[in-house]
Design a protein around this motif. Structure first.
Motif, short mmCIF file in Angstrom:
data_model
loop_
_atom_site.label_atom_id
_atom_site.label_comp_id
_atom_site.label_asym_id
_atom_site.label_seq_id
_atom_site.Cartn_x
_atom_site.Cartn_y
_atom_site.Cartn_z
N SER A 233 -37.13 39.25 85.13
CA SER A 233 -38.22 38.28 85.05
C SER A 233 -38.09 37.54 83.72
N TRP A 234 -38.31 36.20 83.77
CA TRP A 234 -38.15 35.43 82.54
C TRP A 234 -39.02 34.18 82.58
N ASN A 235 -39.90 34.05 81.59
CA ASN A 235 -40.60 32.80 81.35
C ASN A 235 -39.65 31.94 80.51
N VAL A 236 -39.15 30.86 81.12
CA VAL A 236 -38.12 30.05 80.46
C VAL A 236 -38.71 28.89 79.66
N ASN A 237 -40.03 28.68 79.77
CA ASN A 237 -40.70 27.62 79.01
C ASN A 237 -40.00 26.27 79.19
N GLY A 238 -39.81 25.93 80.47
CA GLY A 238 -39.14 24.68 80.81
C GLY A 238 -37.70 24.94 81.22
N LEU A 239 -37.44 24.92 82.53
CA LEU A 239 -36.11 25.31 83.02
C LEU A 239 -35.04 24.30 82.65
N ARG A 240 -35.38 23.01 82.64
CA ARG A 240 -34.38 22.03 82.26
C ARG A 240 -33.93 22.23 80.82
N ALA A 241 -34.87 22.51 79.94
CA ALA A 241 -34.51 22.80 78.56
C ALA A 241 -33.71 24.08 78.46
N ALA A 242 -34.09 25.08 79.24
CA ALA A 242 -33.37 26.36 79.21
C ALA A 242 -31.92 26.19 79.66
N ILE B 256 -38.71 33.55 87.86
CA ILE B 256 -38.80 32.61 86.76
C ILE B 256 -40.22 32.07 86.68
N GLN B 257 -40.75 31.99 85.47
CA GLN B 257 -42.06 31.38 85.27
C GLN B 257 -41.94 30.19 84.32
N GLU B 258 -42.91 29.30 84.44
CA GLU B 258 -43.03 28.10 83.62
C GLU B 258 -41.77 27.22 83.74
N ASP C 217 -54.40 27.52 93.88
CA ASP C 217 -53.00 27.40 94.27
C ASP C 217 -52.41 26.03 93.98
N THR C 218 -52.97 25.31 93.02
CA THR C 218 -52.47 23.97 92.69
C THR C 218 -51.48 23.97 91.53
N GLU C 219 -51.28 25.13 90.90
CA GLU C 219 -50.47 25.17 89.69
C GLU C 219 -49.15 25.91 89.87
N LYS D 92 -47.53 17.29 86.80
CA LYS D 92 -46.13 17.17 86.40
C LYS D 92 -45.87 17.84 85.05
N GLY D 93 -44.72 18.50 84.96
CA GLY D 93 -44.30 19.11 83.70
C GLY D 93 -45.12 20.31 83.28
N TYR D 94 -45.70 21.01 84.26
CA TYR D 94 -46.65 22.07 83.95
C TYR D 94 -46.40 23.27 84.85
N SER D 95 -46.49 24.46 84.30
CA SER D 95 -46.48 25.71 85.05
C SER D 95 -45.26 25.78 85.98
N GLY D 96 -45.43 26.30 87.18
CA GLY D 96 -44.34 26.39 88.15
C GLY D 96 -43.57 27.69 88.07
N THR D 97 -43.11 28.16 89.24
CA THR D 97 -42.35 29.41 89.34
C THR D 97 -41.17 29.23 90.28
N ALA D 98 -40.24 30.18 90.20
CA ALA D 98 -39.09 30.19 91.10
C ALA D 98 -38.61 31.62 91.25
N ILE D 99 -37.92 31.89 92.35
CA ILE D 99 -37.21 33.15 92.55
C ILE D 99 -35.81 32.81 93.06
N PHE D 100 -34.81 33.45 92.46
CA PHE D 100 -33.43 33.37 92.92
C PHE D 100 -33.00 34.79 93.30
N THR D 101 -32.47 34.95 94.50
CA THR D 101 -32.14 36.29 94.98
C THR D 101 -30.89 36.29 95.85
N LYS D 102 -30.18 37.40 95.80
CA LYS D 102 -29.02 37.61 96.67
C LYS D 102 -29.43 38.01 98.08
#
Length: 251
Positions: free
Chosen positions: A5-14, A33-35, A86-88, A60-70
């Motif tokens: 688990s990782w809060n990346v604080n902006g995936l594009r920047a990460a 993934i968070q944020e 559920d808007t964030e 836009k540009g706020y919050s958001g999550t993702a999961i990547f899995t095999k």
């Protein structure tokens, strides 16, 4: 299986700071993934062998999550089923034959605790959601839960007693969560470990001085305790103001 688990604080920047190299080094079964701080179409990640699931905030540009899995899930759910909460883009749930995997980015109570009431409403709704899942099969959930549970979970606990993430109200909600039949996996293995954190402010050289907070967690249903292998906080991994946390479990 290995979970990250990782809060990346902006995936594009990460990504610009080496996220893909670190992701490949993890070689994990699941990563929550968070944020992410992005909208659909703003990034295209090439992750061979991984299914990708995204939940975006309306803002836009706020919050958001993702999961990547095999591992392809039987079903995917976005949010917790409460429209006003559920808007964030804060929750994704993957269902498998014998467990659920959830990534969660808990709302921050904010400066002057302006969102504390919203946060309390969220906590109650999220726990009700997790309990509904747990009634069906065990749950593994992870994320930036935006709370340091005990005094040993942050460096300067006395001066932060009424700060967002360490209020009596937020800590009480975490106690309630655990009392509903869930395990803080890191504390299961390391009940007295001090001086290990998962988030450091960008101010005042906090990371260099290890003046941090443990606010990123893997939580599991109690009945999975005998399957736990280890839980770690990967403090040397850079690329965000948070570091990743890891869970190893037999499933």
């Amino acid at each position: 299986m290995k979970f990250i688990s990782w809060n990346v604080n902006g995936l594009r920047a990460a990504v610009k700071h080496g996220f893909l190299d670190r992701f490949n080094q993890f070689d994990t079964d699941f990563i929550g993934i968070q944020e992410t701080k992005l909208q659909a179409g703003q990034i295209d990640l090439d992750l061979p062998g991984y299914y990708q699931y995204w939940n975006y905030a309306e803002r836009k540009g706020y919050s958001g999550t993702a999961i990547f899995t095999k591992h392809q899930p039987n079903a995917v759910t976005y949010g917790i089923g409460v429209p006003e909460l559920d808007t964030e883009g804060r929750v994704i749930t993957l269902e498998y034959d014998h467990f659920y995997f959830v990534t969660c980015y808990t709302p921050n109570s904010g400066g002057e605790l302006k969102r504390l009431d919203y946060r309390q409403t969220w906590e109650d709704a999220f726990l009700a959601y997790i309990n509904r899942l747990d009634a069906n099969k065990p749950v593994i959930f992870c994320g930036d839960l935006n709370v340091a549970h005990e005094n040993i979970d942050l460096k300067n606990w006395r001066s932060n007693h009424h700060s967002a993430g360490f209020t009596d109200e937020e800590r009480a909600k975490f106690n309630t969560l655990l009392s509903n039949g869930y395990t803080d996996t890191f504390r299961h293995f390391y009940p007295d470990q001090t001086e290990i954190y998962s988030w450091w402010s960008y101010r005042a050289q906090a990371r260099a001085n290890n003046s941090g907070w443990r606010i990123d967690y893997f939580i599991t249903s109690n009945r999975l305790v005998d399957r736990l292998i280890n839980a770690r906080i990967l403090t040397t991994v850079m690329g965000s103001d948070h570091c990743p946390v890891e869970l190893d479990i037999r499933l």
